[in-house]
Scaffold this active site. Structure first.
Site, short mmCIF file in Angstrom:
data_model
loop_
_atom_site.label_atom_id
_atom_site.label_comp_id
_atom_site.label_asym_id
_atom_site.label_seq_id
_atom_site.Cartn_x
_atom_site.Cartn_y
_atom_site.Cartn_z
N LYS A 211 0.71 -1.40 0.10
CA LYS A 211 0.01 0.19 -0.16
C LYS A 211 0.98 1.04 -0.10
CE LYS A 211 -4.48 -1.92 1.43
NZ LYS A 211 -5.45 -2.15 2.37
N ARG A 245 -3.90 -10.35 4.71
CA ARG A 245 -4.23 -10.29 3.17
C ARG A 245 -3.13 -9.67 2.42
NH1 ARG A 245 -6.35 -6.49 -0.53
NH2 ARG A 245 -7.92 -7.43 -1.65
N1 HH2 Z 1 -7.49 -3.77 0.82
C1 HH2 Z 1 -7.88 -3.61 -0.51
C2 HH2 Z 1 -8.89 -4.19 -1.12
N2 HH2 Z 1 -9.82 -4.94 -0.11
N3 HH2 Z 1 -10.15 -5.99 1.89
C3 HH2 Z 1 -9.70 -6.05 3.20
N4 HH2 Z 1 -10.45 -6.77 4.24
N5 HH2 Z 1 -8.81 -5.41 3.76
C4 HH2 Z 1 -7.92 -4.58 2.99
O1 HH2 Z 1 -7.04 -3.86 3.60
C5 HH2 Z 1 -8.44 -4.32 1.58
C6 HH2 Z 1 -9.42 -5.18 1.20
C7 HH2 Z 1 -6.95 -3.02 -1.74
O2 HH2 Z 1 -5.97 -3.48 -1.98
P1 HH2 Z 1 -6.05 -4.14 -3.52
O3 HH2 Z 1 -7.18 -5.38 -3.70
O4 HH2 Z 1 -4.80 -5.00 -3.71
O5 HH2 Z 1 -6.45 -3.04 -4.46
P2 HH2 Z 1 -7.78 -2.59 -5.28
O6 HH2 Z 1 -8.51 -2.28 -4.33
O7 HH2 Z 1 -6.84 -1.49 -5.87
O8 HH2 Z 1 -8.17 -3.68 -6.40
#
Ligand code: HH2
Length: 269
Positions: A211, A245
């Site tokens: 992040k 995660r």
């Molecule tokens: N962070 C993201 C998405 N989903 N769910 C939970 N429970 N906790 C988190 O910290 C979290 C999440 C964001 O990360 P990512 O999926 O890599 O990116 P994007 O939302 O741009 O797809």
């Protein structure tokens, strides 16, 4: 040997615009291959998502989100546990029908409250995350009097809502929502005081993987943040978090295995 006192959730983003892997797994065969790779690397479950939550990301219709995720869930669920990362009832329902058994809702049932009834009805696990407002505007000058108190109050309120909708409390995990409407300082304070979230009594999930605050601290691009990801996950484990995660499953699992053997030699969660 004692069971691992933690779960690693591997991220499979079937999106064109996720902040770290957008576009890489939009084709279903690529998403399937990535999921299988993460399972081979030691993921305990896979988190399949079809809508980016990064600040300013374009909203996606339920039909488009289902088209991205349901088939990928169906292809991966015979090989391991699958979570659906969505805020929408229709998307979660399609994924549960396709073999998912975990609902990860970053809105904690605020965007579509009926999602709670679906989770209750299916008797699956879920994660309730703290987010300030909605993804489009969440990074506009976030302010809290005390970020940890605000997150705790919000998660407590959402936990009460979820159980009132019939979800068994032992099915619910809580997440402070690192990066969701938070400055670098807010993220670090949440990690420093994570034990206060753990004290709410439900398993805590953390998502720091690659992040922006890690980039702000190290100056590294998104693909070069694995060391920062490991540092934050190890600290979170020491504070009592149980579910991690991440995009980089293998190195994080190794780090958590060593950390867990050190701080929790009896293997208890
Ligand atoms: N962070 C993201 C998405 N989903 N769910 C939970 N429970 N906790 C988190 O910290 C979290 C999440 C964001 O990360 P990512 O999926 O890599 O990116 P994007 O939302 O741009 O797809």
């Amino acid at each position: 040997m004692a069971p691992h006192p933690f779960l690693v959730m591997g991220i499979v983003n079937v999106t064109p615009d996720s902040f770290s892997d957008g576009g890489r797994f939009l084709r279903h065969e690529d998403a399937r291959a990535q999921g299988l790779r993460l399972l081979a690397d030691g993921a305990d479950l896979l988190d399949v998502g079809g809508e980016s939550t990064r600040p300013g990301a374009a909203p996606v219709t339920a039909a488009e989100e289902i088209a991205r995720t349901a088939d990928v869930v169906a292809q991966l669920s015979p090989h391991g546990r699958v979570s659906i990362d969505t805020t929408k009832v229709a998307v979660a329902e399609a994924a549960l029908d396709a073999g998912a058994d975990y609902v990860n809702d970053v809105s904690a049932f605020r965007f579509e409250p009926d999602l709670a009834a679906l989770v209750a009805d299916r008797g699956v696990d879920c994660c309730l995350m703290h987010m300030r407002g909605e993804p489009r505007t969440m990074q506009d000058a976030p302010h809290y009097d005390d970020v940890v108190s605000d997150v705790k109050a919000h998660l407590t309120e959402r936990l009460e809502f979820a159980t009132a909708q019939g979800i068994s409390e032992d099915r619910i995990h809580l997440d402070p929502g690192i990066g969701f409407g938070k400055t670098v300082a807010h993220n670090l304070e949440l990690l420093r005081r994570l034990d206060e979230i753990v004290a709410l009594g439900r398993p805590v999930l953390v998502g720091t993987s690659r992040k922006g605050f890690l980039g702000a601290l190290t100056g590294r691009d998104v693909d070069e943040r694995v060391a920062g990801t490991i540092a934050t996950n190890v600290l979170a484990l020491a504070a009592g978090a149980e579910i991690f995660r991440v995009h980089d499953v293998r190195p994080v699992r190794d780090a958590l295995t060593v950390a867990a053997a050190t701080v929790r030699p009896d293997g208890r969660r």
